[in-house]
Scaffold this active site. Structure first.
Site, PDB file in Angstrom:
ATOM      1  N   HIS A 140      -2.162   6.545   4.651  1.00  0.00           N
ATOM      2  CA  HIS A 140      -0.850   6.345   4.485  1.00  0.00           C
ATOM      3  C   HIS A 140       0.563   7.553   4.274  1.00  0.00           C
ATOM      4  CE1 HIS A 140      -1.064   2.230   5.816  1.00  0.00           C
ATOM      5  NE2 HIS A 140      -0.560   1.800   4.454  1.00  0.00           N
ATOM      6  N   CYS A 150       0.610  -1.451   0.114  1.00  0.00           N
ATOM      7  CA  CYS A 150      -0.160  -0.327  -0.024  1.00  0.00           C
ATOM      8  C   CYS A 150       1.050   1.161   0.384  1.00  0.00           C
ATOM      9  CB  CYS A 150      -0.382   0.113   1.703  1.00  0.00           C
ATOM     10  SG  CYS A 150      -0.601  -0.853   2.513  1.00  0.00           S
TER      11      CYS A 150
END
Ligand SMILES: NC(=O)c1ccc[n+]([C@@H]2O[C@H](COP(=O)([O-])OP(=O)(O)OC[C@H]3O[C@@H](n4cnc5c(N)ncnc54)[C@H](OP(=O)(O)O)[C@@H]3O)[C@@H](O)[C@H]2O)c1
Length: 343
Positions: free
Chosen positions: A247, A131
Protein backbone atom coordinates in the site's frame (compact mmCIF):
# COMPACT_ATOMS: atom_id res chain seq x y z
CA UNK A 1 11.15 -23.11 25.51
CA UNK A 2 9.12 -22.12 22.45
CA UNK A 3 5.42 -21.37 22.22
CA UNK A 4 2.63 -23.69 21.08
CA UNK A 5 1.23 -21.85 18.05
CA UNK A 6 -1.96 -22.28 16.03
CA UNK A 7 -2.08 -20.58 12.63
CA UNK A 8 -5.74 -19.98 11.79
CA UNK A 9 -6.42 -19.12 8.14
CA UNK A 10 -3.14 -20.72 7.13
CA UNK A 11 -4.09 -21.01 3.44
CA UNK A 12 -4.83 -17.30 2.88
CA UNK A 13 -2.71 -14.40 1.66
CA UNK A 14 -1.90 -13.37 5.25
CA UNK A 15 -1.75 -16.99 6.48
CA UNK A 16 1.00 -17.84 3.98
CA UNK A 17 3.03 -14.89 5.34
CA UNK A 18 2.50 -16.09 8.91
CA UNK A 19 4.27 -19.30 7.95
CA UNK A 20 7.19 -17.74 6.07
CA UNK A 21 7.74 -14.94 8.62
CA UNK A 22 7.72 -17.34 11.61
CA UNK A 23 10.45 -19.21 9.73
CA UNK A 24 12.42 -16.13 8.69
CA UNK A 25 12.40 -14.58 12.19
CA UNK A 26 13.19 -17.90 13.87
CA UNK A 27 10.24 -17.40 16.21
CA UNK A 28 10.56 -19.84 19.14
CA UNK A 29 7.99 -22.55 18.39
CA UNK A 30 7.71 -25.73 20.46
CA UNK A 31 4.68 -27.04 18.59
CA UNK A 32 2.61 -25.71 15.70
CA UNK A 33 -0.56 -26.57 13.83
CA UNK A 34 -2.52 -25.07 10.98
CA UNK A 35 -6.25 -24.58 10.52
CA UNK A 36 -8.47 -23.27 7.72
CA UNK A 37 -11.91 -24.05 6.30
CA UNK A 38 -13.28 -27.53 5.57
CA UNK A 39 -12.30 -26.83 1.94
CA UNK A 40 -8.63 -26.96 2.87
CA UNK A 41 -8.73 -29.69 5.51
CA UNK A 42 -6.29 -32.45 4.55
CA UNK A 43 -4.11 -30.19 2.42
CA UNK A 44 -0.47 -30.03 3.44
CA UNK A 45 1.76 -27.09 4.37
CA UNK A 46 5.49 -27.06 5.03
CA UNK A 47 7.02 -25.42 8.07
CA UNK A 48 10.74 -25.61 8.84
CA UNK A 49 11.16 -28.53 6.46
CA UNK A 50 8.33 -30.62 7.93
CA UNK A 51 4.92 -31.30 6.40
CA UNK A 52 1.78 -30.57 8.40
CA UNK A 53 -1.80 -31.48 7.53
CA UNK A 54 -4.22 -28.56 7.67
CA UNK A 55 -7.18 -29.17 9.94
CA UNK A 56 -10.68 -27.74 9.76
CA UNK A 57 -11.21 -24.87 12.20
CA UNK A 58 -13.62 -25.99 14.94
CA UNK A 59 -14.07 -25.22 18.63
CA UNK A 60 -11.79 -28.20 19.36
CA UNK A 61 -8.89 -26.58 17.48
CA UNK A 62 -7.89 -24.77 20.68
CA UNK A 63 -7.95 -27.78 23.03
CA UNK A 64 -4.60 -29.06 24.23
CA UNK A 65 -2.66 -26.24 25.85
CA UNK A 66 -2.07 -24.08 22.78
CA UNK A 67 -0.64 -20.68 23.75
CA UNK A 68 -0.88 -18.27 20.80
CA UNK A 69 -3.36 -18.33 17.90
CA UNK A 70 -2.48 -16.18 14.90
CA UNK A 71 -5.83 -15.44 13.22
CA UNK A 72 -6.30 -14.32 9.60
CA UNK A 73 -9.86 -15.29 8.75
CA UNK A 74 -13.02 -13.33 7.89
CA UNK A 75 -14.20 -11.12 10.74
CA UNK A 76 -17.42 -13.05 11.53
CA UNK A 77 -15.31 -16.14 12.15
CA UNK A 78 -12.89 -14.18 14.33
CA UNK A 79 -15.87 -12.95 16.35
CA UNK A 80 -16.96 -16.54 16.85
CA UNK A 81 -13.67 -18.33 17.42
CA UNK A 82 -11.44 -15.77 19.22
CA UNK A 83 -13.44 -15.87 22.48
CA UNK A 84 -13.40 -19.68 22.34
CA UNK A 85 -9.62 -19.70 21.97
CA UNK A 86 -9.17 -17.05 24.70
CA UNK A 87 -11.39 -19.00 27.10
CA UNK A 88 -9.11 -22.02 26.61
CA UNK A 89 -6.02 -19.96 27.49
CA UNK A 90 -4.77 -19.54 23.93
CA UNK A 91 -4.13 -15.81 23.28
CA UNK A 92 -5.50 -14.65 19.92
CA UNK A 93 -3.69 -12.08 17.78
CA UNK A 94 -6.40 -11.20 15.30
CA UNK A 95 -5.99 -9.62 11.88
CA UNK A 96 -9.65 -8.92 11.20
CA UNK A 97 -11.46 -5.78 12.32
CA UNK A 98 -13.74 -7.73 14.66
CA UNK A 99 -12.23 -6.44 17.93
CA UNK A 100 -10.10 -3.45 16.93
CA UNK A 101 -12.30 -0.81 18.50
CA UNK A 102 -13.47 -2.85 21.51
CA UNK A 103 -12.46 -0.89 24.61
CA UNK A 104 -11.26 -4.03 26.39
CA UNK A 105 -9.03 -5.19 23.50
CA UNK A 106 -5.72 -3.43 22.75
CA UNK A 107 -4.84 -2.47 19.19
CA UNK A 108 -1.11 -2.84 18.87
CA UNK A 109 1.73 -1.76 16.62
CA UNK A 110 4.82 -2.79 18.61
CA UNK A 111 6.92 0.20 17.50
CA UNK A 112 4.21 2.49 18.91
CA UNK A 113 2.37 0.86 21.84
CA UNK A 114 4.05 -2.40 22.87
CA UNK A 115 3.08 -1.48 26.44
CA UNK A 116 -0.51 -2.52 25.61
CA UNK A 117 0.45 -6.16 24.98
CA UNK A 118 0.32 -7.36 28.64
CA UNK A 119 -3.30 -6.35 29.25
CA UNK A 120 -4.23 -7.85 25.88
CA UNK A 121 -2.69 -11.13 26.96
CA UNK A 122 -4.79 -11.02 30.14
CA UNK A 123 -7.90 -10.35 28.03
CA UNK A 124 -6.89 -13.19 25.69
CA UNK A 125 -7.31 -11.14 22.51
CA UNK A 126 -5.02 -8.56 20.87
CA UNK A 127 -6.11 -6.84 17.69
CA UNK A 128 -3.83 -6.14 14.74
CA UNK A 129 -4.72 -2.80 13.10
CA UNK A 130 -5.83 -2.04 9.57
CA UNK A 131 -3.03 -2.44 7.01
CA UNK A 132 -2.91 1.22 5.89
CA UNK A 133 -3.10 2.48 9.46
CA UNK A 134 -0.12 0.39 10.58
CA UNK A 135 2.23 1.85 7.96
CA UNK A 136 1.04 5.36 8.67
CA UNK A 137 1.47 5.25 12.47
CA UNK A 138 4.90 3.61 12.28
CA UNK A 139 6.12 6.72 10.42
CA UNK A 140 3.91 9.40 11.95
CA UNK A 141 4.30 8.45 15.63
CA UNK A 142 8.02 9.37 15.91
CA UNK A 143 7.32 12.71 14.21
CA UNK A 144 4.38 13.24 16.56
CA UNK A 145 6.49 12.52 19.64
CA UNK A 146 9.11 15.05 18.48
CA UNK A 147 7.00 17.81 16.93
CA UNK A 148 3.34 17.10 17.86
CA UNK A 149 1.19 16.32 14.86
CA UNK A 150 -2.09 18.24 14.90
CA UNK A 151 -3.64 16.98 11.67
CA UNK A 152 -3.06 14.24 9.10
CA UNK A 153 -4.44 14.34 5.55
CA UNK A 154 -3.88 10.99 3.85
CA UNK A 155 -4.74 9.43 0.52
CA UNK A 156 -4.03 5.71 0.22
CA UNK A 157 -3.35 3.69 -2.91
CA UNK A 158 -3.99 0.16 -1.74
CA UNK A 159 -3.00 -3.03 -3.54
CA UNK A 160 -5.48 -5.77 -4.38
CA UNK A 161 -3.76 -8.31 -2.09
CA UNK A 162 -5.43 -6.39 0.74
CA UNK A 163 -8.56 -8.32 -0.24
CA UNK A 164 -6.87 -11.73 -0.20
CA UNK A 165 -5.68 -14.40 -2.61
CA UNK A 166 -8.81 -14.45 -4.81
CA UNK A 167 -8.49 -10.70 -5.43
CA UNK A 168 -4.92 -11.15 -6.70
CA UNK A 169 -6.17 -13.82 -9.13
CA UNK A 170 -9.04 -11.58 -10.24
CA UNK A 171 -6.78 -8.62 -11.10
CA UNK A 172 -4.41 -10.88 -13.07
CA UNK A 173 -7.24 -12.57 -14.97
CA UNK A 174 -9.05 -9.31 -15.64
CA UNK A 175 -5.84 -7.70 -16.92
CA UNK A 176 -5.19 -10.62 -19.28
CA UNK A 177 -8.81 -10.44 -20.51
CA UNK A 178 -8.61 -6.66 -21.01
CA UNK A 179 -5.39 -6.98 -23.03
CA UNK A 180 -7.02 -9.68 -25.16
CA UNK A 181 -10.08 -7.47 -25.69
CA UNK A 182 -12.30 -9.99 -23.89
CA UNK A 183 -15.08 -9.44 -21.37
CA UNK A 184 -14.42 -10.55 -17.81
CA UNK A 185 -17.01 -11.47 -15.19
CA UNK A 186 -15.76 -10.05 -11.86
CA UNK A 187 -16.60 -11.76 -8.59
CA UNK A 188 -14.66 -9.68 -6.07
CA UNK A 189 -14.35 -6.01 -7.03
CA UNK A 190 -17.33 -3.70 -7.64
CA UNK A 191 -15.67 -2.12 -10.70
CA UNK A 192 -13.01 -2.97 -13.26
CA UNK A 193 -9.70 -3.00 -11.35
CA UNK A 194 -7.40 -3.49 -14.34
CA UNK A 195 -6.09 -0.09 -15.52
CA UNK A 196 -8.31 1.70 -13.03
CA UNK A 197 -8.35 3.45 -9.64
CA UNK A 198 -11.39 2.86 -7.45
CA UNK A 199 -12.22 5.21 -4.54
CA UNK A 200 -14.05 2.58 -2.52
CA UNK A 201 -12.76 0.16 0.13
CA UNK A 202 -14.21 -2.30 1.12
CA UNK A 203 -15.97 -3.80 -1.89
CA UNK A 204 -19.39 -4.06 -0.21
CA UNK A 205 -21.36 -1.91 2.25
CA UNK A 206 -18.56 0.62 2.18
CA UNK A 207 -20.19 4.01 2.70
CA UNK A 208 -21.39 5.48 5.98
CA UNK A 209 -23.88 8.30 6.46
CA UNK A 210 -21.05 10.88 6.41
CA UNK A 211 -19.95 9.76 2.93
CA UNK A 212 -16.72 8.20 4.17
CA UNK A 213 -16.00 4.49 3.74
CA UNK A 214 -15.49 2.19 6.72
CA UNK A 215 -11.84 1.77 5.64
CA UNK A 216 -11.39 5.54 5.82
CA UNK A 217 -12.98 5.81 9.26
CA UNK A 218 -10.66 3.03 10.51
CA UNK A 219 -7.70 5.28 9.73
CA UNK A 220 -9.08 7.95 12.06
CA UNK A 221 -10.26 5.81 14.98
CA UNK A 222 -7.44 3.25 14.91
CA UNK A 223 -4.72 5.94 14.71
CA UNK A 224 -6.07 7.63 17.83
CA UNK A 225 -6.37 4.33 19.71
CA UNK A 226 -2.86 3.10 18.83
CA UNK A 227 -1.18 6.45 19.48
CA UNK A 228 -3.20 7.06 22.66
CA UNK A 229 -4.07 10.55 21.49
CA UNK A 230 -7.63 11.58 20.69
CA UNK A 231 -6.56 15.11 19.78
CA UNK A 232 -5.06 14.08 16.44
CA UNK A 233 -7.26 15.01 13.51
CA UNK A 234 -7.21 12.68 10.53
CA UNK A 235 -8.99 13.06 7.21
CA UNK A 236 -8.58 10.46 4.53
CA UNK A 237 -9.42 9.05 1.10
CA UNK A 238 -8.77 5.34 0.53
CA UNK A 239 -8.40 4.05 -3.02
CA UNK A 240 -7.75 0.65 -4.57
CA UNK A 241 -5.17 0.55 -7.37
CA UNK A 242 -4.18 -2.22 -9.82
CA UNK A 243 -1.06 -3.11 -7.84
CA UNK A 244 -0.53 -6.63 -6.47
CA UNK A 245 1.39 -5.98 -3.26
CA UNK A 246 2.08 -3.01 -0.95
CA UNK A 247 0.00 0.00 0.00
CA UNK A 248 1.27 3.48 -0.90
CA UNK A 249 0.14 6.60 0.95
CA UNK A 250 0.43 10.32 0.22
CA UNK A 251 0.49 11.98 3.63
CA UNK A 252 0.26 15.63 4.64
CA UNK A 253 1.12 16.51 8.24
CA UNK A 254 0.39 19.70 10.13
CA UNK A 255 2.50 20.16 13.26
CA UNK A 256 2.19 22.26 16.37
CA UNK A 257 5.95 22.96 16.23
CA UNK A 258 8.15 23.72 13.22
CA UNK A 259 9.51 20.64 11.43
CA UNK A 260 11.81 20.91 8.44
CA UNK A 261 12.34 18.07 5.96
CA UNK A 262 15.90 17.69 7.28
CA UNK A 263 14.63 17.30 10.84
CA UNK A 264 11.96 14.83 9.72
CA UNK A 265 14.52 12.77 7.81
CA UNK A 266 16.77 12.64 10.89
CA UNK A 267 13.87 11.63 13.18
CA UNK A 268 12.67 8.95 10.76
CA UNK A 269 16.19 7.64 10.11
CA UNK A 270 16.39 6.80 13.82
CA UNK A 271 12.86 5.39 14.09
CA UNK A 272 12.19 1.68 14.59
CA UNK A 273 10.63 0.01 11.56
CA UNK A 274 11.17 2.96 9.21
CA UNK A 275 13.56 3.29 6.28
CA UNK A 276 14.06 6.64 4.57
CA UNK A 277 14.60 6.48 0.81
CA UNK A 278 14.58 10.09 -0.25
CA UNK A 279 16.81 11.21 -3.09
CA UNK A 280 14.38 12.49 -5.72
CA UNK A 281 17.17 13.96 -7.87
CA UNK A 282 18.42 10.39 -8.35
CA UNK A 283 14.80 9.19 -8.74
CA UNK A 284 15.08 7.39 -5.40
CA UNK A 285 11.83 7.14 -3.45
CA UNK A 286 9.79 4.22 -2.12
CA UNK A 287 8.08 2.05 -4.74
CA UNK A 288 5.65 -0.80 -4.19
CA UNK A 289 7.70 -3.07 -6.42
CA UNK A 290 10.79 -2.47 -4.24
CA UNK A 291 9.06 -2.66 -0.86
CA UNK A 292 7.27 -5.98 -1.54
CA UNK A 293 8.73 -8.57 0.84
CA UNK A 294 10.34 -5.91 3.08
CA UNK A 295 9.62 -5.51 6.79
CA UNK A 296 10.18 -1.76 7.14
CA UNK A 297 7.82 1.06 6.25
CA UNK A 298 9.55 3.13 3.57
CA UNK A 299 9.28 6.92 3.51
CA UNK A 300 10.43 9.44 0.90
CA UNK A 301 9.51 12.62 -1.01
CA UNK A 302 9.72 14.46 2.32
CA UNK A 303 9.12 18.15 1.61
CA UNK A 304 7.84 21.26 3.33
CA UNK A 305 4.16 22.03 2.86
CA UNK A 306 4.58 25.62 1.73
CA UNK A 307 0.88 26.34 2.18
CA UNK A 308 1.33 26.17 5.99
CA UNK A 309 3.13 29.04 7.75
CA UNK A 310 6.09 28.64 10.09
CA UNK A 311 7.45 25.37 8.61
CA UNK A 312 4.71 23.52 10.43
CA UNK A 313 3.66 21.36 7.49
CA UNK A 314 5.21 18.43 5.65
CA UNK A 315 4.28 16.18 2.75
CA UNK A 316 5.62 12.68 2.44
CA UNK A 317 5.17 9.46 0.48
CA UNK A 318 5.04 6.14 2.30
CA UNK A 319 4.97 2.50 1.16
CA UNK A 320 4.60 -0.63 3.27
CA UNK A 321 3.95 -4.30 2.48
CA UNK A 322 0.32 -4.80 3.51
CA UNK A 323 0.66 -8.57 3.89
CA UNK A 324 3.79 -8.26 6.04
CA UNK A 325 3.89 -5.11 8.22
CA UNK A 326 0.21 -4.49 7.46
CA UNK A 327 -0.79 -7.93 8.72
CA UNK A 328 1.35 -11.03 9.41
CA UNK A 329 4.61 -9.40 10.46
CA UNK A 330 2.95 -6.98 12.86
CA UNK A 331 1.05 -9.88 14.49
CA UNK A 332 4.25 -11.91 14.86
CA UNK A 333 6.03 -8.86 16.33
CA UNK A 334 3.24 -8.74 18.94
CA UNK A 335 3.93 -12.41 19.71
CA UNK A 336 7.63 -11.53 19.98
CA UNK A 337 6.78 -8.88 22.58
CA UNK A 338 4.95 -11.60 24.52
CA UNK A 339 8.04 -13.80 24.42
CA UNK A 340 10.37 -10.92 25.37
CA UNK A 341 8.18 -9.97 28.34
CA UNK A 342 7.80 -13.61 29.46
CA UNK A 343 4.01 -13.50 28.92
N1 LIG B 1 -4.77 -9.11 2.97
C1 LIG B 1 -4.36 -8.12 3.76
O1 LIG B 1 -3.54 -7.26 3.39
C2 LIG B 1 -4.92 -8.00 5.15
C3 LIG B 1 -4.39 -7.02 5.98
C4 LIG B 1 -4.88 -6.88 7.27
C5 LIG B 1 -5.90 -7.71 7.69
N2 LIG B 1 -6.41 -8.67 6.85
C6 LIG B 1 -7.48 -9.53 7.38
O2 LIG B 1 -7.00 -10.87 7.49
C7 LIG B 1 -8.07 -11.79 7.25
C8 LIG B 1 -7.67 -12.74 6.13
O3 LIG B 1 -7.36 -12.00 4.98
P1 LIG B 1 -6.59 -12.62 3.73
O4 LIG B 1 -6.24 -11.45 2.89
O5 LIG B 1 -5.52 -13.58 4.13
O6 LIG B 1 -7.79 -13.42 3.01
P2 LIG B 1 -7.75 -14.74 2.10
O7 LIG B 1 -6.53 -14.81 1.28
O8 LIG B 1 -9.07 -14.74 1.42
O9 LIG B 1 -7.70 -15.93 3.18
C9 LIG B 1 -8.79 -16.21 4.02
C10 LIG B 1 -8.43 -17.32 4.98
O10 LIG B 1 -9.57 -17.56 5.82
C11 LIG B 1 -9.89 -18.95 5.79
N3 LIG B 1 -11.31 -19.19 5.94
C12 LIG B 1 -12.33 -18.74 5.18
N4 LIG B 1 -13.51 -19.28 5.61
C13 LIG B 1 -13.19 -20.09 6.65
C14 LIG B 1 -13.96 -20.94 7.52
N5 LIG B 1 -15.28 -21.07 7.37
N6 LIG B 1 -13.29 -21.62 8.48
C15 LIG B 1 -11.97 -21.51 8.64
N7 LIG B 1 -11.18 -20.74 7.84
C16 LIG B 1 -11.80 -20.03 6.88
C17 LIG B 1 -9.46 -19.37 4.40
O11 LIG B 1 -9.34 -20.79 4.37
P3 LIG B 1 -9.66 -21.61 3.00
O12 LIG B 1 -8.47 -21.43 2.12
O13 LIG B 1 -9.82 -23.00 3.50
O14 LIG B 1 -10.92 -21.03 2.42
C18 LIG B 1 -8.12 -18.64 4.28
O15 LIG B 1 -7.11 -19.33 4.97
C19 LIG B 1 -9.30 -10.93 6.95
O16 LIG B 1 -10.04 -10.73 8.14
C20 LIG B 1 -8.70 -9.63 6.47
O17 LIG B 1 -9.57 -8.53 6.67
C21 LIG B 1 -5.94 -8.83 5.60
Amino acid sequence: MGKKIVVVGATGAVGERFISILEQRKFPVSEIKFAASARSAGRKVKFRGREYVIEELTEKTFDGGWQIALFSIPKDLSRKFAPISAAKGCVVIDNSNAFRMDADVPLVVPEVNAEDVPWGVKRGIIANPNCSTIGMVVAVNPLHRAKKVKRIVVTTMQSVSGVGLKAIEELLEETRAALAGKKYARKIFPHQMAFNVVPQIPNKDAFGANGYTSEEMKMLHETRKIMHDDSIRVTMTCTRVPVLYCHSEAINLEFENPCTPEEARAILAGAAGVKVVDDPAAQQYPLATDVEGQDDTYVGRIRQDESIDGRRGLNLWLVSDNLRKGAALNAIQIAEVMVAKGL
